[in-house]
Design an enzyme around this catalytic site. Structure first.
Site, mmCIF file in Angstrom:
data_model
loop_
_atom_site.group_PDB
_atom_site.id
_atom_site.type_symbol
_atom_site.label_atom_id
_atom_site.label_comp_id
_atom_site.label_asym_id
_atom_site.label_seq_id
_atom_site.Cartn_x
_atom_site.Cartn_y
_atom_site.Cartn_z
ATOM 1 N N ASP A 208 0.855 -1.191 0.000
ATOM 2 C CA ASP A 208 0.000 0.000 0.000
ATOM 3 C C ASP A 208 0.886 1.233 0.000
ATOM 4 O OD1 ASP A 208 -2.278 1.694 0.200
ATOM 5 O OD2 ASP A 208 -3.307 0.217 1.449
ATOM 6 N N GLY A 234 4.489 1.489 -1.608
ATOM 7 C CA GLY A 234 4.729 1.793 -3.009
ATOM 8 C C GLY A 234 3.466 2.149 -3.756
ATOM 9 N N ASP A 235 3.654 2.436 -5.026
ATOM 10 C CA ASP A 235 2.573 2.803 -5.942
ATOM 11 C C ASP A 235 2.308 1.622 -6.872
ATOM 12 O OD1 ASP A 235 1.672 3.844 -8.720
ATOM 13 O OD2 ASP A 235 1.307 5.562 -7.419
ATOM 14 N N PHE A 236 1.054 1.266 -7.052
ATOM 15 C CA PHE A 236 0.704 0.113 -7.900
ATOM 16 C C PHE A 236 1.322 0.199 -9.284
ATOM 17 C CE2 PHE A 236 -3.682 -0.269 -5.640
ATOM 18 C CZ PHE A 236 -3.071 -0.837 -4.542
ATOM 19 N N HIS A 254 -11.992 -1.267 -8.967
ATOM 20 C CA HIS A 254 -13.095 -0.317 -9.162
ATOM 21 C C HIS A 254 -12.650 1.136 -8.994
ATOM 22 C CE1 HIS A 254 -14.595 -0.174 -4.649
ATOM 23 N NE2 HIS A 254 -13.392 0.298 -4.783
#
Length: 348
Positions: A208, A234-236, A254
């Protein structure tokens, strides 16, 4: 000869009850919200009490108490016998503070944010723009609430959901063939903790945003699972995803538009170990788009985010197949969600 139907006759033949009930549907929700805020369910946690006792404990005025408490009984949240009230099984399970399954924090923050957002629906329908609440005025925006205490209550409410969701996933997925999993967007790690507790051979990673780490550390330390459930910030879309046997994407897809969903699933496929499994759950829209609760959930995502919405089950399976996964299977989950699982072929 053309006959014009008399609208008076038509109206007389159609019961307006469902329309009236829909018009005042928010009244029942407000009764629940007020009961949680005033502590009605806490006042009745130890057993039956009369209206006077509840009024003394909660500050509810004697003029309002009879109708208010009887309305709660009519809604299935209280039970009334010989003028005494007690919590229903539903309320006792989820609305008594300090219980492990308490949902009151979620109810309170829903009251705080939902009405403000949905009150702007007409504007959103005209402009297409998301209707964010102003964080400078105490509004809740994602995981950046200005009041840390409210943020904790909100997450505690979500934990009650993730407890149930984790128990279901622990049963539905064949974890015996895996040793590790990553929960994308796992917040403070409660779902990961539930799965790790149910299957002691598993090692978990919660991936996350870095700002979530303090919440995760506090929660997982309290559960004494720090040696089996780790956090990676981190960033996806920008950072490397952890290598794992299973990826769990709950309430993640979503939040993005279709292209970013495809991109994320490709990144998950690349990080997944051969023979691994991807688990996706959301309030997915039925393929013929007829379920009003799923469609309202999708509309809510459009209200609060610039790109988000729910999506059809068939679309999810298509995206998984495009990313390289096989055997995308869908099944109902907890009555409100859809679970889709797919696999990455084992190495030759």
């Amino acid at each position: 000869m053309t006959t014009t139907e008399d609208p008076t006759t038509t109206a007389a033949a159609v019961d307006p009850g469902p329309l009236i009930k829909l018009t005042i549907a928010d009244c029942a929700a407000k009764v629940l919200h007020s009961a949680v805020t005033l502590g009605v369910f806490a006042a009745l946690a130890e057993g039956p009490r009369d209206a006077a006792h509840v009024s003394r404990r909660t500050g509810i005025h004697s003029r309002m108490a009879p109708d208010f408490l009887d309305a709660l009984a009519g809604l299935g949240l209280l039970e009334r016998t010989d003028g005494r009230y007690r919590n229903s099984l539903l309320a006792q399970a989820y609305l008594v503070p300090d219980s492990t399954s308490y949902l009151g924090g979620f109810v309170e923050l829903t009251n705080e944010t939902l009405y403000g957002t949905w009150g702007r629906l007409t504007e959103a329908l005209r402009t297409g723009e998301p209707q964010h609440l102003d964080p400078d005025k105490g509004g809740f925006v994602g995981d950046r609430h200005q009041d840390p205490a409210k943020m904790k209550r909100f997450l505690a409410g979500l934990d009650a959901y993730s407890d149930r969701m984790g128990a279901e996933l622990a049963r539905r997925v064949d974890w015996r063939r895996h040793t590790s999993f990553t929960d994308l967007g796992g917040a403070r790690g409660n779902l990961a903790a539930v799965l790790a507790q149910a299957h002691p051979h598993l090692r978990a990673t919660c991936f996350d945003l870095e700002r979530t780490r303090p919440l995760f550390t506090e929660h997982i330390s309290g559960l004494a699972l720090g040696d089996r459930v780790a956090f990676v910030g981190g960033d996806f879309f920008a950072d490397e995803l952890p290598q794992s046997d299973v990826f769990v994407l709950g309430h993640i897809l979503h939040g993005f538009d279709t292209e970013r969903r495809r991109t994320l699933l490709r990144r998950v496929f690349d990080a997944l170990n051969p023979g691994g499994t991807v688990v996706v759950y959301d309030r997915m829209i039925d393929d013929d788009r007829s379920d009003p609760e799923r469609l309202l959930s999708s509309l809510h995502m459009r209200l609060v985010s610039p790109d988000g919405s729910e999506y059809r089950v068939a679309d999810c399976r298509d995206w998984l197949r495009e990313a390289g996964f096989t055997d995308g299977a869908a099944e109902p989950l907890l009555g409100t969600h859809t679970l889709v699982t797919a696999h990455k072929e084992a190495a030759a």
